[in-house]
Design a protein around this motif. Structure first.
Motif, PDB file in Angstrom:
ATOM      1  N   SER A   1      38.995  23.309  34.721  1.00 32.86           N
ATOM      2  CA  SER A   1      39.999  23.875  35.623  1.00 32.86           C
ATOM      3  C   SER A   1      40.106  25.390  35.461  1.00 32.86           C
ATOM      4  O   SER A   1      39.682  25.956  34.455  1.00 32.86           O
ATOM      5  CB  SER A   1      41.360  23.224  35.404  1.00 32.86           C
ATOM      6  N   PHE A   2      40.663  26.005  36.481  1.00 33.99           N
ATOM      7  CA  PHE A   2      40.885  27.449  36.492  1.00 33.99           C
ATOM      8  C   PHE A   2      42.383  27.711  36.465  1.00 33.99           C
ATOM      9  O   PHE A   2      43.139  27.048  37.189  1.00 33.99           O
ATOM     10  CB  PHE A   2      40.303  28.067  37.774  1.00 33.99           C
ATOM     11  N   PRO A   3      42.850  28.687  35.675  1.00 36.51           N
ATOM     12  CA  PRO A   3      44.280  29.014  35.700  1.00 36.51           C
ATOM     13  C   PRO A   3      44.661  29.735  36.984  1.00 36.51           C
ATOM     14  O   PRO A   3      43.879  30.512  37.527  1.00 36.51           O
ATOM     15  CB  PRO A   3      44.468  29.932  34.483  1.00 36.51           C
ATOM     16  N   ILE A   4      45.853  29.450  37.465  1.00 41.81           N
ATOM     17  CA  ILE A   4      46.400  30.127  38.637  1.00 41.81           C
ATOM     18  C   ILE A   4      47.382  31.167  38.129  1.00 41.81           C
ATOM     19  O   ILE A   4      48.291  30.848  37.366  1.00 41.81           O
ATOM     20  CB  ILE A   4      47.113  29.135  39.577  1.00 41.81           C
ATOM     21  N   ARG A   5      47.191  32.403  38.531  1.00 45.90           N
ATOM     22  CA  ARG A   5      48.066  33.508  38.127  1.00 45.90           C
ATOM     23  C   ARG A   5      49.018  33.814  39.278  1.00 45.90           C
ATOM     24  O   ARG A   5      48.576  34.084  40.387  1.00 45.90           O
ATOM     25  CB  ARG A   5      47.258  34.755  37.803  1.00 45.90           C
ATOM     26  N   TYR A   6      50.316  33.764  38.980  1.00 45.18           N
ATOM     27  CA  TYR A   6      51.320  34.026  40.005  1.00 45.18           C
ATOM     28  C   TYR A   6      51.842  35.446  39.877  1.00 45.18           C
ATOM     29  O   TYR A   6      51.997  35.968  38.778  1.00 45.18           O
ATOM     30  CB  TYR A   6      52.482  33.028  39.874  1.00 45.18           C
ATOM     31  N   ALA A   7      52.110  36.064  41.026  1.00 43.91           N
ATOM     32  CA  ALA A   7      52.669  37.413  41.091  1.00 43.91           C
ATOM     33  C   ALA A   7      53.764  37.410  42.160  1.00 43.91           C
ATOM     34  O   ALA A   7      53.958  36.408  42.847  1.00 43.91           O
ATOM     35  CB  ALA A   7      51.575  38.421  41.435  1.00 43.91           C
ATOM     36  N   THR A   8      54.449  38.512  42.311  1.00 47.04           N
ATOM     37  CA  THR A   8      55.556  38.562  43.283  1.00 47.04           C
ATOM     38  C   THR A   8      55.072  38.434  44.729  1.00 47.04           C
ATOM     39  O   THR A   8      55.777  37.903  45.565  1.00 47.04           O
ATOM     40  CB  THR A   8      56.356  39.870  43.143  1.00 47.04           C
ATOM     41  N   LYS A   9      53.865  38.894  45.016  1.00 43.58           N
ATOM     42  CA  LYS A   9      53.373  38.853  46.393  1.00 43.58           C
ATOM     43  C   LYS A   9      52.417  37.704  46.661  1.00 43.58           C
ATOM     44  O   LYS A   9      51.800  37.641  47.711  1.00 43.58           O
ATOM     45  CB  LYS A   9      52.679  40.169  46.737  1.00 43.58           C
ATOM     46  N   GLY A  10      52.254  36.795  45.710  1.00 45.48           N
ATOM     47  CA  GLY A  10      51.356  35.670  45.913  1.00 45.48           C
ATOM     48  C   GLY A  10      50.795  35.151  44.612  1.00 45.48           C
ATOM     49  O   GLY A  10      51.465  35.125  43.593  1.00 45.48           O
ATOM     50  N   ALA A  11      49.537  34.743  44.650  1.00 43.44           N
ATOM     51  CA  ALA A  11      48.869  34.201  43.468  1.00 43.44           C
ATOM     52  C   ALA A  11      47.364  34.437  43.611  1.00 43.44           C
ATOM     53  O   ALA A  11      46.875  34.752  44.692  1.00 43.44           O
ATOM     54  CB  ALA A  11      49.153  32.713  43.345  1.00 43.44           C
ATOM     55  N   TYR A  12      46.647  34.286  42.478  1.00 41.16           N
ATOM     56  CA  TYR A  12      45.196  34.401  42.545  1.00 41.16           C
ATOM     57  C   TYR A  12      44.542  33.539  41.471  1.00 41.16           C
ATOM     58  O   TYR A  12      45.170  33.167  40.479  1.00 41.16           O
ATOM     59  CB  TYR A  12      44.730  35.860  42.425  1.00 41.16           C
ATOM     60  N   VAL A  13      43.282  33.237  41.707  1.00 41.77           N
ATOM     61  CA  VAL A  13      42.464  32.482  40.765  1.00 41.77           C
ATOM     62  C   VAL A  13      41.200  33.294  40.532  1.00 41.77           C
ATOM     63  O   VAL A  13      40.528  33.683  41.491  1.00 41.77           O
ATOM     64  CB  VAL A  13      42.094  31.091  41.339  1.00 41.77           C
ATOM     65  N   GLY A  14      40.888  33.561  39.281  1.00 40.76           N
ATOM     66  CA  GLY A  14      39.635  34.233  38.939  1.00 40.76           C
ATOM     67  C   GLY A  14      38.530  33.191  38.900  1.00 40.76           C
ATOM     68  O   GLY A  14      38.487  32.364  37.999  1.00 40.76           O
ATOM     69  N   ALA A  15      37.638  33.215  39.892  1.00 37.74           N
ATOM     70  CA  ALA A  15      36.649  32.143  40.042  1.00 37.74           C
ATOM     71  C   ALA A  15      35.225  32.661  40.171  1.00 37.74           C
ATOM     72  O   ALA A  15      34.391  32.034  40.826  1.00 37.74           O
ATOM     73  CB  ALA A  15      37.029  31.298  41.253  1.00 37.74           C
ATOM     74  N   LYS A  16      34.910  33.767  39.526  1.00 34.46           N
ATOM     75  CA  LYS A  16      33.583  34.355  39.667  1.00 34.46           C
ATOM     76  C   LYS A  16      32.485  33.392  39.198  1.00 34.46           C
ATOM     77  O   LYS A  16      31.434  33.281  39.824  1.00 34.46           O
ATOM     78  CB  LYS A  16      33.506  35.671  38.894  1.00 34.46           C
ATOM     79  N   LYS A  17      32.732  32.664  38.104  1.00 34.62           N
ATOM     80  CA  LYS A  17      31.742  31.701  37.604  1.00 34.62           C
ATOM     81  C   LYS A  17      31.462  30.620  38.648  1.00 34.62           C
ATOM     82  O   LYS A  17      30.325  30.201  38.830  1.00 34.62           O
ATOM     83  CB  LYS A  17      32.222  31.058  36.308  1.00 34.62           C
ATOM     84  N   PHE A  18      32.513  30.164  39.320  1.00 30.99           N
ATOM     85  CA  PHE A  18      32.360  29.163  40.372  1.00 30.99           C
ATOM     86  C   PHE A  18      31.466  29.695  41.490  1.00 30.99           C
ATOM     87  O   PHE A  18      30.502  29.049  41.902  1.00 30.99           O
ATOM     88  CB  PHE A  18      33.735  28.764  40.921  1.00 30.99           C
ATOM     89  N   PHE A  19      31.771  30.899  41.986  1.00 27.02           N
ATOM     90  CA  PHE A  19      31.006  31.488  43.086  1.00 27.02           C
ATOM     91  C   PHE A  19      29.546  31.718  42.684  1.00 27.02           C
ATOM     92  O   PHE A  19      28.637  31.479  43.469  1.00 27.02           O
ATOM     93  CB  PHE A  19      31.628  32.801  43.550  1.00 27.02           C
ATOM     94  N   LYS A  20      29.331  32.173  41.455  1.00 29.70           N
ATOM     95  CA  LYS A  20      27.954  32.434  41.000  1.00 29.70           C
ATOM     96  C   LYS A  20      27.192  31.125  40.807  1.00 29.70           C
ATOM     97  O   LYS A  20      25.996  31.056  41.089  1.00 29.70           O
ATOM     98  CB  LYS A  20      27.971  33.257  39.720  1.00 29.70           C
ATOM     99  N   HIS A  21      27.877  30.086  40.327  1.00 25.29           N
ATOM    100  CA  HIS A  21      27.234  28.785  40.123  1.00 25.29           C
ATOM    101  C   HIS A  21      26.642  28.255  41.430  1.00 25.29           C
ATOM    102  O   HIS A  21      25.523  27.741  41.462  1.00 25.29           O
ATOM    103  CB  HIS A  21      28.234  27.778  39.549  1.00 25.29           C
ATOM    104  N   PHE A  22      27.402  28.363  42.511  1.00 26.38           N
ATOM    105  CA  PHE A  22      26.941  27.881  43.814  1.00 26.38           C
ATOM    106  C   PHE A  22      26.224  28.971  44.622  1.00 26.38           C
ATOM    107  O   PHE A  22      25.819  28.732  45.752  1.00 26.38           O
ATOM    108  CB  PHE A  22      28.118  27.321  44.627  1.00 26.38           C
TER     109      PHE A  22
END
Length: 114
Positions: A70-91
């Motif tokens: 799993s990937f951690p979801i980072r929450y911020a005041t204007k939304g959220a993000y997931v750091g998924a570079k490994k996922f994108f590079k894998h595919f």
């Protein structure tokens, strides 16, 4: 004598803020949710990410607890993000430029087209 005046207008008109959920797939490998799209995550701290090669669609599955892949979801005041570079590079689908789309539901997944 007639004059042709050009008005001083240095500021452009502000566009209204988006009032719909949007997800961005960024070249740095981040998946970014605007504030409305963040609500789709139901405050889940983690997610699994999948890829449908036929339809070129990324799917995020929000999880209540951590999983090995799993990937951690980072929450911020204007939304959220997931750091998924490994996922994108894998595919081998790391976007060369910003992709921004409306998310859609597919079962328990939050989908976004590439």
């Amino acid at each position: 004598m007639e004059y042709s005046f050009t008005l001083f207008e240095p500021h452009k008109e502000r566009s209204s803020k988006l009032i719909e959920p949007r997800i961005e797939l960024r070249p740095n490998g981040r998946i970014v949710f605007n504030k409305l799209a963040t609500e789709l995550l139901n405050n889940s701290p983690f997610c699994m990410i999948g890829y449908d090669q036929e339809t070129r669609t990324v799917g995020l599955l929000p999880l209540g607890e951590q999983n090995v892949n799993s990937f951690p979801i980072r929450y911020a005041t204007k939304g959220a993000y997931v750091g998924a570079k490994k996922f994108f590079k894998h595919f081998d689908i790391l976007p060369e430029q910003l992709i921004e789309n409306n998310p859609f539901a597919s079962g328990d997944f939050i989908g976004i087209k590439l």
